[in-house]
Design a protein around this motif. Structure first.
Motif, PDB file in Angstrom:
ATOM      1  N   VAL A 189     -15.693   5.527  -3.646  1.00 49.25           N
ATOM      2  CA  VAL A 189     -15.706   5.305  -5.098  1.00 49.25           C
ATOM      3  C   VAL A 189     -14.290   5.447  -5.650  1.00 49.25           C
ATOM      4  O   VAL A 189     -13.447   6.148  -5.091  1.00 49.25           O
ATOM      5  N   TRP A 190     -14.064   4.787  -6.777  1.00 49.00           N
ATOM      6  CA  TRP A 190     -12.756   4.783  -7.415  1.00 49.00           C
ATOM      7  C   TRP A 190     -12.545   6.081  -8.191  1.00 49.00           C
ATOM      8  O   TRP A 190     -13.408   6.528  -8.939  1.00 49.00           O
ATOM      9  N   ASN A 191     -11.374   6.694  -7.967  1.00 53.00           N
ATOM     10  CA  ASN A 191     -10.980   7.888  -8.703  1.00 53.00           C
ATOM     11  C   ASN A 191      -9.889   7.488  -9.686  1.00 53.00           C
ATOM     12  O   ASN A 191      -8.763   7.167  -9.281  1.00 53.00           O
ATOM     13  N   GLU A 192     -10.239   7.497 -10.967  1.00 51.80           N
ATOM     14  CA  GLU A 192      -9.310   7.022 -11.986  1.00 51.80           C
ATOM     15  C   GLU A 192      -8.067   7.892 -12.055  1.00 51.80           C
ATOM     16  O   GLU A 192      -6.948   7.396 -12.286  1.00 51.80           O
ATOM     17  N   THR A 193      -8.229   9.195 -11.855  1.00 51.79           N
ATOM     18  CA  THR A 193      -7.087  10.119 -11.930  1.00 51.79           C
ATOM     19  C   THR A 193      -6.081   9.842 -10.821  1.00 51.79           C
ATOM     20  O   THR A 193      -4.865   9.785 -11.051  1.00 51.79           O
ATOM     21  N   GLU A 194      -6.600   9.660  -9.597  1.00 54.46           N
ATOM     22  CA  GLU A 194      -5.727   9.426  -8.450  1.00 54.46           C
ATOM     23  C   GLU A 194      -5.315   7.961  -8.321  1.00 54.46           C
ATOM     24  O   GLU A 194      -4.366   7.644  -7.613  1.00 54.46           O
ATOM     25  N   GLY A 195      -6.057   7.077  -8.990  1.00 55.66           N
ATOM     26  CA  GLY A 195      -5.760   5.656  -8.875  1.00 55.66           C
ATOM     27  C   GLY A 195      -6.012   5.122  -7.482  1.00 55.66           C
ATOM     28  O   GLY A 195      -5.260   4.287  -6.983  1.00 55.66           O
TER      29      GLY A 195
END
Length: 778
Positions: free
Chosen positions: A161-167
């Motif tokens: 899944v995509w982690n917005e914080t880590e990009g």
């Protein structure tokens, strides 16, 4: 510091006179420096067939192809083709599936190395394995959908899944059959209305992964619904999905099925019975199906059920994609990619060997590389011989009536330059190419049970198996005739008119013979799949059995009684004679060397299951095993190991090895492709006329920051001078038999030299020398 300066000044006086004539006759022009293409010691190159297409995806104007030989990029702008292999960063050479995420990164499933990603904008590669959360080594399906990456394996499903914080994407969890989740042997995905649909070897599974009222738990088997043939599926093996409006459509090994509401219905009208459907694509009102029988199209998807129309019959179509102009591109099983340009179908075929399972490899006198291949399926494909010359591959699919069969266990180049191919069932094919690279000059000869002394097997006298070929000092040819009737070891003279066969009755150890070597005294060494090895001394009269000494002509070496000369195991896979005449024996349980009548086990192998032993120009032994390559130095006291993990070897299962003694290139035939390794271990040179500098011009900030002087004679020293004749660096050749020395672009004080032209003098104590120039550009 003053001591160093004095030493350099003295050395400069000693060698300065060698440069006087050089500066007088060489015109130094910056523009005259031409870069020389040269591989560095330690470099690897992989050669594979990339025409077996397993998935397609467009990214802009580039068509990306998942193939059994790596990742292929076809640029529509200039129709160029670029291949990416394990050498570039791919985690495993056999790419089964691909998908592109919203950042434009390619996600690649592989059939043995987990998951790889490639960013075509930055050139960055990453590999995800079981240590990173991927549920298995074999990844058969990948789907990038929104903020999720679905990864299908033999064991189940992995979710990233995509982690917005880590990009970045991170592994979240697995859904495994062993944990009770009803997903296994996953082959396809489709994401529709917050539900993931999964195609498997056992049917279809679906689960809702997003709900407005609660967070679904996909690790709970109750979250999943399963369908199989009892629910109307055409076949339990589901290869692909597509969407027609809100209808899920599945391609199976038995045709096309659709799920319009609550049950599966057949959409296979017009397809051949029990046809495997590998890919489906919807474009406008049309639907396309890539099948094992060809390409089919349905012209009006809004009027189901469809009736399929054949477009390309007889060609297995494995993948489909459409470019921005509406052109249909299809991937084939062995024929590359085909594009529909108007009414014409245009093929795009990449260079490479015929197949990726390389059985044998050898070199001819012109340093062309010859291989035999083992196809993925027979009789659909044949074991074609191939030649690599000047970076161009030629496949010899036409061979004058010589039926090549499913396997070619023997490959040999004789002293006349003729190529000999021993087949599994069809005798021997001999190619006389006249020393040219054009097929028009080729002359083929086929040797079988009718026109030679070779014999068929007891069950079929026309089925002639030849597993190895060699030539003795008198020019006679020797063949291992596996399971031949009253045969086993066969010899013929150089005219191919006089034949004699030796069998178990004569003293041969066994009829299942598989490895052959002839030593400097003309002794024949024959290894068998069972019962060990035979030593045969024909006393120089191979066509006369009557003078064979009954006590010494034949000796048997076996682990079994009653033979007195024992070896570690009776399965002898390879026999090799080194530069000093010592016989080396490869077996299914390690290697041994024979000195006199005594065998000595050699420990230290990477893997005990030996396929081949080869000797290089400096008498080092290269041992190909099922677990990689082990290199034993000439002194016999040091091992170096190469695997697909610690090097760029394409596969650990090394089936054959050929060595170019002039260049030190080591060619490694594996079950996944051909690897070339620049060992640098070359034969001593008698002249320094071929000394080369690479790279030239030399950009110290590029690559490894070293310039190499190749082709040096043993004991050489390289002296670097500026244009005024001052000695700035002295570089002795290392004692590593590599015929090379390297310079880091610095002077004797460790300071970087300035940009400009420099003169080098390579010289050894025997008086061999070479003068040249190298440009340094900073």
């Amino acid at each position: 510091m003053s001591v160093m300066r004095t030493s350099l000044e003295n050395r400069s006086r000693t060698v300065r006179f060698h440069l006087r004539w050089t500066l007088a006759v060489i015109t130094i022009l910056f523009g005259s420096i031409v870069p020389i293409a040269w591989s560095r010691v330690g470099d690897w190159t992989t050669y594979t067939n990339t025409n077996f297409i397993q998935d397609l995806h467009f990214l802009g104007d580039d068509l990306w192809c998942a193939t059994s030989g790596g990742l292929l990029q076809l640029c529509l702008a200039d129709e160029s083709i670029r291949q990416y292999t394990n050498v570039h960063g791919l985690g495993y050479i056999d790419v089964s599936s691909l998908s592109v995420d919203r950042q434009g990164i390619l996600w690649l499933g592989t059939n043995g190395g987990g998951l790889s990603t490639y960013d075509p904008f930055s050139g960055r590669w990453r590999t995800y394995t079981e240590f990173d959360g991927v549920a298995g080594k074999v990844v058969s399906a990948v789907l990038a959908s929104g903020d999720r990456i679905w990864v299908g394996t033999e064991e189940g499903i992995s979710l990233f899944v995509w982690n917005e914080t880590e990009g970045d994407y991170f592994w979240k969890e697995n859904y495994l059959a062993e944990k009770g989740v009803p997903v296994k042997n996953v082959r396809a995905f489709v994401d529709w209305e917050d539900q993931i649909w999964v195609g498997m070897d056992g049917g279809v599974a679906r689960a809702r992964y997003r709900h407005p009222d609660f967070v679904p738990n996909l690790q709970d088997s109750a979250s999943w619904t399963n369908y199989n043939e009892s629910h109307g599926l055409a076949h339990n093996r589901v290869n692909c999905f597509s969407l027609v409006g809100s209808t899920i459509v599945a391609g199976t090994d038995g045709g096309v099925s659709a799920f319009p509401e609550s049950t599966w219905v057949s959409w296979s009208l017009g397809l051949p019975p029990s046809t495997a459907v590998y890919d489906l694509l919807v474009s406008g009102s049309k639907m396309w199906a890539g099948t094992g029988a060809g390409l089919y199209m349905y012209d009006s998807i809004w009027v189901p059920p469809p009736e399929w129309i054949p477009l390309l019959e007889g060609e297995a179509i494995t993948a489909l994609a459409e470019d921005s102009s509406g052109v249909m591109w299809v991937g084939t099983e062995g024929g590359g990619v085909i594009a529909a340009h108007g009414q014409d179908w245009v093929p795009y075929i990449a260079q490479g060997p015929a197949h990726n399972n390389i059985s044998r490899v050898t070199l001819d006198d012109e340093e062309c590389v010859w291989i035999t291949t083992r196809p993925p399926s027979y009789p659909r494909y044949r074991a074609e011989p191939c030649r690599l010359a000047n970076d161009h591959w030629t496949t010899f699919d036409e061979s004058g009536g010589f039926e090549k069969g499913e396997f070619m266990p023997a490959l040999f180049v004789d002293r006349l330059g003729r190529k000999w191919f021993g087949s599994w069932g069809f005798g021997v094919g001999v190619l006389d190419d006249g020393g040219t690279l054009t097929k028009e000059d080729d002359i083929w000869l086929h040797l079988d049970e009718e026109n030679s002394g070779l014999k068929g097997i007891p069950q079929n006298t026309r089925y002639v198996v030849v597993t190895d070929i060699a030539q003795d000092q008198r020019g006679n040819y020797w063949f291992l005739n596996y399971l031949g009737i009253e045969s086993g070891l066969v010899v013929c003279d150089s005219t191919l008119s006089n034949w004699t066969a030796y069998s178990v009755r004569d003293g041969l150890v066994f009829t299942e013979v598989q490895s052959l070597a002839i030593d400097g005294q003309g002794i024949k060494w024959v290894g068998a799949r069972q019962e060990g090895m035979s030593r045969f001394d024909d006393a120089g009269t191979p066509f006369d059995k009557l003078d064979d000494d009954p006590f010494s002509a034949w000796l048997t070496y076996s682990e079994s009684e009653p033979y007195p000369h024992t070896i570690v195991t009776d399965n002898v896979t390879s026999i090799c004679v080194d530069k000093t005449g010592i016989v080396w024996i490869g077996t299914a349980a390690g290697i041994m060397r024979l000195s006199g009548l005594s065998f000595y086990s050699v420990s230290g192998l990477l893997n005990e299951s030996v396929n081949v032993i080869a000797v290089d120009a400096r008498n080092n032994k290269w041992v190909g095993t099922e677990g990689g390559v082990s290199l034993l130095n000439a002194a016999g006291d040091e091992w170096t190991h190469f695997t697909s993990t610690n090097s760029q070897l394409v596969s650990d299962n090394v089936l054959d090895i050929a060595i170019n003694e002039r260049t030190g290139e080591v060619w490694l035939a594996t079950d996944l492709g051909l690897s070339r390794y620049e060992s640098g271990i070359a034969a001593p040179v008698s002249s320094m006329e071929d000394v080369a500098v690479f790279p030239n011009p030399f950009f110290p900030e590029v690559g490894n920051g070293l310039v190499t002087f190749g082709g040096l004679a043993d004991g050489s020293t390289v002296f670097i001078f500026n244009l005024t004749g001052d000695l700035i660096r002295e570089i002795p050749m290392p004692q590593n038999n590599l015929n090379q020395a390297v310079w880091d672009g610095k002077n004797a004080r460790g300071n970087e030299v300035a940009s400009g032209i420099y003169i080098f003098l390579a010289r050894n104590e025997q008086g061999l020398s070479k003068v040249g120039k190298v440009a340094v550009v900073r």
